[in-house]
Scaffold this motif. Sequence first.
Motif, PDB file in Angstrom:
ATOM      1  N   ASP A  95      -8.787  39.656 -16.227  1.00  0.00           N
ATOM      2  CA  ASP A  95      -7.779  40.101 -17.543  1.00  0.00           C
ATOM      3  C   ASP A  95      -8.934  39.510 -18.882  1.00  0.00           C
ATOM      4  OD1 ASP A  95      -6.014  41.386 -15.934  1.00  0.00           O
ATOM      5  OD2 ASP A  95      -5.545  38.769 -15.334  1.00  0.00           O
ATOM      6  N   TRP A  96      -9.722  38.501 -18.263  1.00  0.00           N
ATOM      7  CA  TRP A  96     -10.299  37.997 -20.099  1.00  0.00           C
ATOM      8  C   TRP A  96     -11.232  38.822 -20.192  1.00  0.00           C
ATOM      9  CZ3 TRP A  96      -9.538  32.367 -21.659  1.00  0.00           C
ATOM     10  CH2 TRP A  96      -8.548  31.922 -20.690  1.00  0.00           C
ATOM     11  N   THR A  97     -11.789  38.588 -21.651  1.00  0.00           N
ATOM     12  CA  THR A  97     -13.042  38.819 -22.377  1.00  0.00           C
ATOM     13  C   THR A  97     -14.384  38.416 -21.990  1.00  0.00           C
ATOM     14  OG1 THR A  97     -11.367  39.862 -24.988  1.00  0.00           O
ATOM     15  CG2 THR A  97     -13.702  39.520 -24.379  1.00  0.00           C
ATOM     16  N   HIS A  98     -13.697  36.890 -22.146  1.00  0.00           N
ATOM     17  CA  HIS A  98     -15.061  36.171 -21.055  1.00  0.00           C
ATOM     18  C   HIS A  98     -14.731  35.273 -20.456  1.00  0.00           C
ATOM     19  CE1 HIS A  98     -17.499  36.764 -25.348  1.00  0.00           C
ATOM     20  NE2 HIS A  98     -16.026  36.601 -25.363  1.00  0.00           N
ATOM     21  N   ASP A 107     -17.835  33.925 -31.060  1.00  0.00           N
ATOM     22  CA  ASP A 107     -17.144  34.329 -33.031  1.00  0.00           C
ATOM     23  C   ASP A 107     -16.102  32.875 -33.004  1.00  0.00           C
ATOM     24  OD1 ASP A 107     -17.061  37.326 -32.224  1.00  0.00           O
ATOM     25  OD2 ASP A 107     -15.231  36.880 -30.536  1.00  0.00           O
ATOM     26  N   TRP A 111     -14.069  29.149 -25.591  1.00  0.00           N
ATOM     27  CA  TRP A 111     -13.432  30.460 -24.529  1.00  0.00           C
ATOM     28  C   TRP A 111     -13.216  30.239 -22.942  1.00  0.00           C
ATOM     29  CZ3 TRP A 111     -12.298  35.983 -26.387  1.00  0.00           C
ATOM     30  CH2 TRP A 111     -12.389  36.117 -27.461  1.00  0.00           C
ATOM     31  N   ASP A 416      -7.108  35.214 -22.826  1.00  0.00           N
ATOM     32  CA  ASP A 416      -8.251  34.837 -23.877  1.00  0.00           C
ATOM     33  C   ASP A 416      -8.084  33.263 -24.558  1.00  0.00           C
ATOM     34  OD1 ASP A 416     -10.048  36.787 -22.799  1.00  0.00           O
ATOM     35  OD2 ASP A 416      -9.031  38.772 -24.756  1.00  0.00           O
ATOM     36  N   ARG A 418      -8.391  30.276 -26.207  1.00  0.00           N
ATOM     37  CA  ARG A 418      -9.668  29.974 -27.176  1.00  0.00           C
ATOM     38  C   ARG A 418      -9.663  28.795 -27.929  1.00  0.00           C
ATOM     39  NH1 ARG A 418      -8.398  34.474 -28.386  1.00  0.00           N
ATOM     40  NH2 ARG A 418      -8.561  35.277 -30.507  1.00  0.00           N
TER      41      ARG A 418
END
Length: 438
Positions: A95-98, A107, A111, A416, A418
């Motif tokens: 489910d996560w971007t990282h 960015d 994270w 996500d 962070r």
Amino acid sequence: MSEQDLGTAEQEVVELCRDLIRIDTSNYGDDSGPGERKAAEYVAEQLAEVGLEPQIFESRPGRASTVARIEGEDPSRPALLIHGHTDVVPANAADWTHDPFSGEIADGCVWGRGAVDMKDMDAMTLAVIRERMRSGRKPPRDVVVAFLADEEAGGTHGARFLVDHHPELFEGVTEAISEVGGFSFTVNENLRLYLIETAQKGMHWMRLTVDGTAGHGSMTNTDNAITELCEAVARVGRHTFPVRVTPTVRSFLDELSDALGVELDPENMDETLARLGGIAKLIGATLRNTASPTQLGAGYKVNVIPGQATAHIDGRFLPGHETEFLADLDRLLGPRVRREDVHADKALETSFDGQLVAAMQSSLLAEDPVARAVPYMLSGGTDAKSFDDLGIRGFGFAPLKLPPELDFAGMFHGVDERVPVDGLQFGVRVLDRFLDAS
């Protein structure tokens, strides 16, 4: 702290946070997770490396906490406790971007699961203590640091265990700081509110049970346990409890009213909450008791009506309103539903005054000229509940200066998760000033 020392601590806090995130300490609430032992050992190594004598306490296999005491300039003064938890709620990497356990920097943020809840504060505490030990700068009074297991499941195997079995660790401690406070909410370019947690709701995590008559699914059954339970759960889930304004919430609303330049009516907060962005999730639930259905369970076969059905509810009550909450809940559930606590704990509320509060205010203002510290109530709970049993007055103060667009409240237990790198570094500077002023 000199500029050179400060630079070292600011650089180190990022790597400490990343290292902690990479240690999977997922807490599933049933001892099935990896536990906190590796994190406890990592923290102990970081503290021992600078000359402290940390102790690791294991309440059961793998469920470990680390505690150390830093000697102050005046050991006769009451001591300060800084406590954080090392466990995190589970995360699904898909489910996560990282990856949630990679500690990746992207960015301008670190994270990962625990980035704000609360390995960021663990890292900030470690960075400040390590640098002060290296440079020989004692705090004005003794400081006890505790990195705890099991907070995400109520603290039974962490703070509660230490308070019950090792209260001597906290001898002389009268005040404490920990998570979910000290973060910023930008009103405009001339004003940033920093929310200091001075109160938190109590909890009743409960199991509901209804017994009925078992039978064949094809036959008429007027005593269906599932039907009875679902109707009761729906009544609870749709119920709006009455507004009850506690002293902390009243203070927060007064501060917010002044900051926004509008009169606030606690009975009609929808428009105001809409202006608060992400923190509305934290604030909205502090106006009333809440009860959220979270689990349902019944049956084992599609053509069999079960003889029993169960559900779980996450109940939270305002300070001073536990009796009212339970009475309202029982009226909603009705006589057929049995209610039993899975985990219950007190509500807390303290005043927004004293030297510790002044130290928070001055340390924030020194690093952010438009800062204003304000009290607020946390809708959840922390390990401060356990330490309250030792007479320790607790505050939420994990300082972070945040970009206005970041949904900070959504980071807690969210996808996500962070924390801004410069937010961590800001926190190091504020905490160091705070220790000197406290």
